[in-house]
Scaffold this motif. Structure first.
Motif, PDB file in Angstrom:
ATOM      1  N   TYR A 228      28.311  19.743  19.265  1.00 31.97           N
ATOM      2  CA  TYR A 228      28.860  18.326  18.726  1.00 31.97           C
ATOM      3  C   TYR A 228      30.094  17.549  18.045  1.00 31.97           C
ATOM      4  CZ  TYR A 228      27.676  20.759  14.680  1.00 31.97           C
ATOM      5  OH  TYR A 228      28.264  21.499  13.157  1.00 31.97           O
ATOM      6  N   VAL A 229      30.314  16.661  18.243  1.00 28.49           N
ATOM      7  CA  VAL A 229      31.371  16.404  17.342  1.00 28.49           C
ATOM      8  C   VAL A 229      30.964  15.929  15.769  1.00 28.49           C
ATOM      9  CG1 VAL A 229      33.576  14.935  17.418  1.00 28.49           C
ATOM     10  CG2 VAL A 229      32.540  15.933  19.968  1.00 28.49           C
ATOM     11  N   ALA A 230      31.889  16.421  14.999  1.00 22.20           N
ATOM     12  CA  ALA A 230      31.765  16.143  13.807  1.00 22.20           C
ATOM     13  C   ALA A 230      33.458  15.556  13.533  1.00 22.20           C
ATOM     14  CB  ALA A 230      31.342  16.599  12.842  1.00 22.20           C
ATOM     15  N   ASP A 231      33.489  14.447  13.144  1.00 24.00           N
ATOM     16  CA  ASP A 231      34.754  13.671  12.529  1.00 24.00           C
ATOM     17  C   ASP A 231      34.754  13.045  11.098  1.00 24.00           C
ATOM     18  OD1 ASP A 231      36.870  12.652  13.434  1.00 24.00           O
ATOM     19  OD2 ASP A 231      36.446  10.408  14.133  1.00 24.00           O
ATOM     20  N   PRO A 232      35.254  13.978  10.920  1.00 21.49           N
ATOM     21  CA  PRO A 232      35.531  14.246   9.164  1.00 21.49           C
ATOM     22  C   PRO A 232      36.210  12.453   8.877  1.00 21.49           C
ATOM     23  CG  PRO A 232      35.878  15.718  10.018  1.00 21.49           C
ATOM     24  CD  PRO A 232      36.085  15.110  10.800  1.00 21.49           C
ATOM     25  N   LEU A 233      35.834  11.707   7.894  1.00 25.50           N
ATOM     26  CA  LEU A 233      36.664  11.072   7.153  1.00 25.50           C
ATOM     27  C   LEU A 233      37.422  10.933   6.663  1.00 25.50           C
ATOM     28  CD1 LEU A 233      33.524   8.828   5.755  1.00 25.50           C
ATOM     29  CD2 LEU A 233      35.112   7.973   7.179  1.00 25.50           C
ATOM     30  N   GLU A 234      37.636  12.128   5.587  1.00 23.80           N
ATOM     31  CA  GLU A 234      38.484  12.433   4.571  1.00 23.80           C
ATOM     32  C   GLU A 234      39.541  13.700   5.412  1.00 23.80           C
ATOM     33  OE1 GLU A 234      34.794  15.209   3.712  1.00 23.80           O
ATOM     34  OE2 GLU A 234      35.598  13.018   4.445  1.00 23.80           O
ATOM     35  N   LEU A 235      40.670  14.177   4.604  1.00 21.82           N
ATOM     36  CA  LEU A 235      41.874  15.459   5.445  1.00 21.82           C
ATOM     37  C   LEU A 235      40.628  16.594   4.917  1.00 21.82           C
ATOM     38  CD1 LEU A 235      44.798  14.407   3.898  1.00 21.82           C
ATOM     39  CD2 LEU A 235      43.720  14.090   5.495  1.00 21.82           C
ATOM     40  N   LYS A 236      40.284  17.479   6.242  1.00 26.93           N
ATOM     41  CA  LYS A 236      40.337  18.209   6.168  1.00 26.93           C
ATOM     42  C   LYS A 236      40.629  19.864   6.413  1.00 26.93           C
ATOM     43  CE  LYS A 236      36.412  21.064   9.087  1.00 26.93           C
ATOM     44  NZ  LYS A 236      37.246  21.757   9.138  1.00 26.93           N
TER      45      LYS A 236
ATOM     46  N   PRO B 140      35.404  32.152   3.945  1.00 25.71           N
ATOM     47  CA  PRO B 140      33.666  31.856   4.604  1.00 25.71           C
ATOM     48  C   PRO B 140      33.472  30.446   4.149  1.00 25.71           C
ATOM     49  CG  PRO B 140      33.643  32.196   1.555  1.00 25.71           C
ATOM     50  CD  PRO B 140      35.195  32.399   2.346  1.00 25.71           C
ATOM     51  N   ASP B 141      34.308  29.312   4.297  1.00 23.10           N
ATOM     52  CA  ASP B 141      34.013  28.170   4.852  1.00 23.10           C
ATOM     53  C   ASP B 141      34.356  28.017   7.024  1.00 23.10           C
ATOM     54  OD1 ASP B 141      34.380  25.395   4.993  1.00 23.10           O
ATOM     55  OD2 ASP B 141      36.099  25.726   4.888  1.00 23.10           O
ATOM     56  N   LEU B 142      33.044  27.823   6.892  1.00 21.53           N
ATOM     57  CA  LEU B 142      32.131  27.342   7.966  1.00 21.53           C
ATOM     58  C   LEU B 142      31.492  26.482   8.410  1.00 21.53           C
ATOM     59  CD1 LEU B 142      31.191  32.034   8.808  1.00 21.53           C
ATOM     60  CD2 LEU B 142      33.115  30.214   9.227  1.00 21.53           C
ATOM     61  N   PRO B 143      30.957  26.333   9.348  1.00 24.05           N
ATOM     62  CA  PRO B 143      29.903  24.934  10.273  1.00 24.05           C
ATOM     63  C   PRO B 143      28.713  25.330   9.570  1.00 24.05           C
ATOM     64  CG  PRO B 143      30.919  25.507  11.955  1.00 24.05           C
ATOM     65  CD  PRO B 143      31.369  26.952  11.050  1.00 24.05           C
ATOM     66  N   PRO B 144      28.039  24.484   9.856  1.00 24.92           N
ATOM     67  CA  PRO B 144      28.231  23.039  10.051  1.00 24.92           C
ATOM     68  C   PRO B 144      28.933  22.160   8.556  1.00 24.92           C
ATOM     69  CG  PRO B 144      26.172  22.974   9.374  1.00 24.92           C
ATOM     70  CD  PRO B 144      26.721  24.159   8.856  1.00 24.92           C
ATOM     71  N   TYR B 145      30.123  21.336   9.193  1.00 26.41           N
ATOM     72  CA  TYR B 145      30.597  19.875   8.480  1.00 26.41           C
ATOM     73  C   TYR B 145      29.760  19.549   7.221  1.00 26.41           C
ATOM     74  CZ  TYR B 145      34.547  17.430   6.904  1.00 26.41           C
ATOM     75  OH  TYR B 145      35.029  16.292   5.724  1.00 26.41           O
ATOM     76  N   ALA B 146      30.196  19.509   6.003  1.00 30.37           N
ATOM     77  CA  ALA B 146      29.236  18.855   5.144  1.00 30.37           C
ATOM     78  C   ALA B 146      29.712  17.716   4.414  1.00 30.37           C
ATOM     79  CB  ALA B 146      29.238  19.749   3.644  1.00 30.37           C
ATOM     80  N   GLY B 147      31.303  17.596   4.515  1.00 30.41           N
ATOM     81  CA  GLY B 147      31.426  15.900   4.700  1.00 30.41           C
ATOM     82  C   GLY B 147      31.324  14.342   5.088  1.00 30.41           C
ATOM     83  N   GLY B 148      31.748  13.442   4.828  1.00 28.39           N
ATOM     84  CA  GLY B 148      31.577  12.452   5.578  1.00 28.39           C
ATOM     85  C   GLY B 148      31.948  12.600   7.353  1.00 28.39           C
ATOM     86  N   LEU B 149      31.364  11.330   7.513  1.00 28.87           N
ATOM     87  CA  LEU B 149      32.049  11.729   8.840  1.00 28.87           C
ATOM     88  C   LEU B 149      32.152   9.646   9.881  1.00 28.87           C
ATOM     89  CD1 LEU B 149      29.352  14.300  10.883  1.00 28.87           C
ATOM     90  CD2 LEU B 149      31.619  14.652   9.888  1.00 28.87           C
ATOM     91  N   HIS B 150      33.117   9.980  10.256  1.00 28.35           N
ATOM     92  CA  HIS B 150      33.238   8.589  11.347  1.00 28.35           C
ATOM     93  C   HIS B 150      31.625   8.144  12.177  1.00 28.35           C
ATOM     94  CE1 HIS B 150      37.263   7.714  10.097  1.00 28.35           C
ATOM     95  NE2 HIS B 150      37.692   8.839  10.842  1.00 28.35           N
ATOM     96  N   PRO B 151      31.653   6.964  12.284  1.00 29.18           N
ATOM     97  CA  PRO B 151      30.201   6.924  13.354  1.00 29.18           C
ATOM     98  C   PRO B 151      30.981   7.434  14.606  1.00 29.18           C
ATOM     99  CG  PRO B 151      31.436   4.058  12.239  1.00 29.18           C
ATOM    100  CD  PRO B 151      31.967   5.699  11.077  1.00 29.18           C
ATOM    101  N   PRO B 152      29.459   8.319  15.353  1.00 33.23           N
ATOM    102  CA  PRO B 152      29.546   8.740  16.433  1.00 33.23           C
ATOM    103  C   PRO B 152      30.194   7.692  17.210  1.00 33.23           C
ATOM    104  CG  PRO B 152      27.465   8.530  15.816  1.00 33.23           C
ATOM    105  CD  PRO B 152      28.419   7.788  14.426  1.00 33.23           C
TER     106      PRO B 152
END
Length: 403
Positions: free
Chosen positions: A61-69, A75-87
């Motif tokens: 799946y694609v996760a397209d972050p709203l903010e700078l990532k 230990p920082d691993l998926p799933p991404y927990a921040g806000g996302l652009h509309p799919p």
């Protein structure tokens, strides 16, 4: 072998309907490379309606972050927990080829399509689903299509992420570079099929082998695009052996992954740095591909160049005279283009299948280029490469991988 070969689904009324896959637009090479300004329509294996908004399916799946990532690092691993652009949304028929390069959602659909296409290709060679090495901790691969101010691409435990050093400059976007995505997918697929190291890798060539296979994944992927195969063959007059042997491919073609295999390096010519160390083996696989292709041309009456006699001829003539003697006629080639294309695609699959099926014969903690070459020959002998095993062995001996 076609990774998007037609299968069938059953309609609600019980009738069997053809399963054609799902359409996406993909650039075989980045759009700033001359001749590749327009994307090609490709069919991914899942039938229309099985790839959902995102894009996403049961494998990735694609996760397209709203903010700078920031890039993932343990230990920082998926799933991404921040806000996302509309799919990115499919059209009414379940396809995504309505999303064009000028759309804000195109990086998402393009990166997904590149990754899924490589997985389709390799699952076709394996003959079954490839289970991710990070299962069951994570069930799907997460794709991050752009990380701003990061000039790199990387893959790891459950992720594939693609940087862009200058968002306003197309050439900096790794998500538009099929080669880069395919290379990272090659690492993920090899980790999933070959396995992980139990030790520190001392005494093995595990990491260099990974780089060779990741590069070869890019080559195999590129050769599944009609646009790329047509351009490579037409620009060389169909004679890939001459241009490879004379180190002239770079002058005739913009195909970057083809060019990266164009080397005359042997095992004794490279150092221990993993990318450098990988080049003779990767080059040897390319040699094998060209040997099969040229053999098929000769067997089918499409060329009078017998690859089994080419080495003798090369020893008798100076390189410039050899090129004059064997230079193909472009006019003559055009009548043979589609037959030559079929031969190259068959050679691609014979070598690709042999490479992939050799992995079951290897131990990640003990893999060396010698054992990898031996496993490749064994897999070829057991499969469609049987007729070419002696030629494959000669290629690996010339590279000083086998003695």
């Amino acid at each position: 072998m076609d990774a998007t070969a037609h299968t069938s689904d059953t309609n609600p009324d019980g009738a069997v309907a053809p399963r054609l896959g799902t359409r996406f637009l993909v650039f075989p090479q980045p759009p700033y490379v001359p001749g590749y300004e327009n994307p090609e329509v490709v069919w991914l294996a899942p039938s229309a309606g099985r790839i959902m908004a995102g894009p996403s399916d049961r494998r990735m799946y694609v996760a397209d972050p709203l903010e700078l990532k920031r890039p993932y690092a343990y230990p920082d691993l998926p799933p991404y927990a921040g806000g996302l652009h509309p799919p990115a949304e499919p059209d009414a028929d379940g396809h995504f080829d309505h999303i064009t390069p000028d759309s804000p959602a195109f990086l998402a659909t393009h990166s997904f399509a590149c990754a899924r296409r490589v997985l389709d290709i390799f699952e076709g060679y394996v003959g079954r689903d490839i289970r991710w090495f990070f299962e069951p901790t994570l069930s799907r691969l997460e794709i991050i299509p752009h990380i701003v101010d990061w000039d790199n691409a990387q893959s790891g435990f459950g992720f594939l992420e693609l940087g862009e050093s200058e968002p306003e400059r197309m050439a900096s976007r790794f998500a538009l570079n099929f080669d880069s995505v395919a290379h990272e997918m090659g690492h993920l697929i090899l980790l999933s099929e070959l396995g992980l190291l139990e030790g520190d890798g001392a005494g093995s060539e595990f990491f260099a082998y990974h780089e060779a296979i990741a590069d070869f994944a890019s080559l195999l992927g590129l050769l599944h695009f009609d646009t790329a195969v047509d351009r490579i063959l037409r620009r060389t007059g169909g004679n890939l052996m001459i241009n490879n042997e004379l180190d002239r491919f770079a002058e005739l073609s913009d195909e970057r992954q083809i060019r990266s295999f164009n080397n005359s390096l042997r095992a004794g010519d490279v150092g221990s740095e993993v990318h450098d160390h990988s080049k003779p083996f990767a080059g040897g696989l390319f040699d094998c591909l060209i040997e099969v292709y040229q053999s098929l041309l000769f067997e089918r009456g499409l060329s009078d160049l017998d690859p089994r006699r080419f080495s003798n001829l090369r020893q008798q003539l100076a390189p410039d005279m050899l090129e004059v003697k064997l230079r193909p006629s472009r006019t003559d080639y055009e009548t043979k283009h589609f037959a030559s294309k079929a031969a190259l695609q068959e050679a691609r699959d014979i070598v690709g299948e042999s490479v992939v099926r050799s992995w079951r014969l290897l131990d990640p903690d003990d893999v060396t280029f010698e054992t990898a070459a031996e496993a490749f020959l064994t897999a070829a002998e057991r499969g469609r490469g049987r007729a070419y095993v002696e030629q494959f062995e000669d290629c690996m001996r010339w590279r000083e991988i086998l003695w």
